[in-house]
Motif scaffolding. Structure first.
Motif, short mmCIF file in Angstrom:
data_model
loop_
_atom_site.label_atom_id
_atom_site.label_comp_id
_atom_site.label_asym_id
_atom_site.label_seq_id
_atom_site.Cartn_x
_atom_site.Cartn_y
_atom_site.Cartn_z
N LYS A 134 1.21 -29.60 20.78
CA LYS A 134 0.06 -28.80 20.75
C LYS A 134 0.21 -27.19 20.39
CE LYS A 134 -3.60 -31.43 22.88
NZ LYS A 134 -4.64 -31.49 24.10
N LYS A 135 1.26 -26.67 21.28
CA LYS A 135 1.80 -25.23 21.04
C LYS A 135 2.51 -24.90 19.72
CE LYS A 135 3.28 -21.00 22.46
NZ LYS A 135 4.15 -20.74 21.40
N ILE A 136 3.28 -25.69 19.44
CA ILE A 136 4.13 -25.30 18.29
C ILE A 136 2.98 -25.73 17.04
CG2 ILE A 136 4.94 -27.88 18.12
CD1 ILE A 136 7.65 -26.53 16.62
N THR A 137 2.17 -26.73 17.19
CA THR A 137 1.29 -26.85 15.93
C THR A 137 0.26 -25.67 15.74
OG1 THR A 137 1.13 -29.27 16.37
CG2 THR A 137 -0.40 -28.28 14.94
N ILE A 138 -0.01 -25.10 16.81
CA ILE A 138 -0.97 -23.75 16.76
C ILE A 138 -0.13 -22.73 16.07
CG2 ILE A 138 -2.41 -21.99 17.92
CD1 ILE A 138 -3.62 -24.89 17.89
N ASP A 139 1.07 -22.74 16.60
CA ASP A 139 2.05 -21.50 16.21
C ASP A 139 2.02 -21.66 14.64
OD1 ASP A 139 2.21 -20.20 18.52
OD2 ASP A 139 4.28 -20.95 18.99
N SER A 140 2.37 -22.97 14.26
CA SER A 140 2.36 -23.31 12.80
C SER A 140 1.29 -22.80 11.81
CB SER A 140 2.70 -24.88 12.64
OG SER A 140 3.84 -25.09 13.18
N SER A 141 0.00 -22.80 12.56
CA SER A 141 -1.29 -22.82 11.95
C SER A 141 -1.36 -20.84 11.82
CB SER A 141 -2.34 -23.33 12.59
OG SER A 141 -2.82 -22.69 13.97
N THR A 142 -1.07 -20.39 12.65
CA THR A 142 -0.75 -18.88 12.56
C THR A 142 0.38 -18.24 12.04
OG1 THR A 142 0.27 -18.70 14.53
CG2 THR A 142 -2.22 -18.84 14.71
N LEU A 143 1.22 -19.09 11.52
CA LEU A 143 2.57 -18.72 11.05
C LEU A 143 3.49 -17.98 12.04
CD1 LEU A 143 2.29 -18.02 7.21
CD2 LEU A 143 2.65 -20.27 8.31
N MET A 144 2.99 -17.94 13.28
CA MET A 144 3.78 -17.30 14.33
C MET A 144 5.14 -18.11 14.54
SD MET A 144 4.35 -15.05 16.54
CE MET A 144 2.97 -14.07 17.37
N ASN A 145 5.00 -19.50 14.24
CA ASN A 145 6.11 -20.40 14.32
C ASN A 145 7.24 -19.92 13.42
OD1 ASN A 145 7.72 -22.54 15.65
ND2 ASN A 145 7.54 -23.50 13.41
#
Length: 398
Positions: free
Chosen positions: A210-221
């Motif tokens: 979940k954490k990395i997926t949200i970061d991918s959606s914001t491009l923070m990842n």
């Protein structure tokens, strides 16, 4: 035989790692695994792979399964101490670090000081204190092999360059082309403030935690990966170019000073970079579906929209400032993402909380120590929590 410890075996990286090891056969043995809340899956993994050791992080999970673990596996007590014990096991040939968030910071330091080879998917520690960690790698002769598909692609594209001892590849590199799928909102025209966690978790290409997926959606990842690549390969920020590539076929590329570009292409499947890290420096047959270049769809590339994805802008600014700013960035983001997943804030509030923390943060620009990174991490989490509780983040402009 290669004996392997998997930190975070019930997460997406851990599950894929066990799938890879199972397919590779008897020359690769699971020595130890760790989990947390998914105790049902964890017990199934113990039954199937029969590791010598196992550990769960939480006290609650430990109490739940302590009488259910078969005799062939020794269950260690809960807490960070067990993760550290497994990270430094003398008989371990490889540590797969699939932990989520900053919880992996202390076990990673321990593995480095034990001179281990580490297949690293847990990028947050590198974001927090990359330079100090890489200095420790050189000091203790430890090796980090990136597992995330994009840093792994860079690692593979540098295979013929003397870079694996770190800090030697930079003069030959003109640029790193770091690809990003764009996540679920790349072409989204709606109001991002109304986005739900379920929508943000619906990644079009990858199945992740979940954490990395949200970061991918914001491009923070992608900002985190930029910082990770800067440290892993000792590259300045200006040599890393982020490219939106929705098909996720080109996982990243290296442009050399002579004009050549070498890229790693494959179907999007995390088992491939994981297997490369597990078998390195060998390459062995893989169960991953082969990429047919004659059947490939059109490949698209474009620059990221920093106005639409302010988290990426914040990450790049923290990377530019350096020092302890990336550590503050990481802690603030982790707090904000958790709040969004719990329904406490809007999707568009995530960058506001991160920006609010970074605005209050100061750095003396001295080289960041590992203990200093931990202190900044603690401060930034407290500051982010204060912003949440007082709702002062609503006044932050980004």
């Amino acid at each position: 035989m290669k004996r392997i410890v998997i930190l975070g075996s019930t997460g997406s990286i851990g599950v894929s790692s066990l799938s890879v090891i199972s397919a590779l056969g008897p020359d690769y043995q699971v020595l130890a695994i760790t989990g947390n809340n998914n105790t049902d899956l964890f017990l199934k993994q113990i039954a199937q792979f029969k590791p010598k050791y196992a550990a769960v992080y939480s006290e609650e999970s430990y109490k739940k399964i302590k009488d259910m673990v078969p005799a062939h596996t020794k269950l260690l007590g809960p807490g960070i101490e067990s993760l550290v014990f497994l990270a430094i096991m003398p008989e371990a040939d490889l540590i797969i670090d699939g932990l989520a968030g900053s919880i992996g910071f202390i076990p990673l330091i321990a593995a480095i000081k034990a001179s281990k080879t580490i297949a690293l998917a847990n990028k947050e520690p590198i974001v927090m204190a990359g330079r100090a960690l890489m200095d420790e790698c050189r000091r203790w002769n430890a090796t980090i092999i990136p597992v995330d598909s994009e840093p792994s692609a860079v690692f593979q594209s540098l295979e013929n360059v003397d870079c694996h001892s770190y800090y030697k590849a930079e003069p030959q590199i003109a640029a790193i082309l770091l690809t990003a799928s764009g996540g679920p909102f790349f072409k989204y025209d709606g109001d991002l403030s109304k986005v739900t966690p379920a929508q943000a978790l619906a990644h079009p290409r990858w199945k992740m935690g979940k954490k990395i997926t949200i970061d991918s959606s914001t491009l923070m990842n992608k900002g985190f990966e930029t910082i990770e690549i800067m440290h892993l390969f000792s590259l300045p920020l200006e040599k890393i170019k982020i490219v939106i590539h929705p098909q996720s076929i080109v996982h990243s590329a290296v442009e050399y000073v002579d004009g050549s570009i070498i890229a790693e292409l494959s179907n999007p499947d995390m088992r491939l970079p994981i297997q490369y890290a597990v078998t390195y420096p060998k390459r062995l047959p893989s169960p991953v579906k082969r990429l047919s270049v004659t059947e490939m769809a059109k490949l698209e590339f474009s620059e990221p929209d920093l106005n639409k994805f302010p988290c990426l802008c914040l990450a790049l600014e923290a990377a530019k400032k350096g020092g302890s700013f990336p550590a503050a960035l990481n802690a603030a983001d982790e707090t904000a993402v958790n709040a969004f997943l719990e329904g406490k804030i809007l999707f568009t509030d995530i960058p506001k909380i991160v920006a609010g923390v970074l605005e209050k943060h100061t750095s003396d620009n001295k080289p960041l120590t590992l203990s200093g990174a931990a202190l900044v991490d603690e401060w930034a989490r407290e500051e982010a929590q204060t912003l949440l509780e007082t709702k002062r983040y609503q006044k932050v402009k980004i």
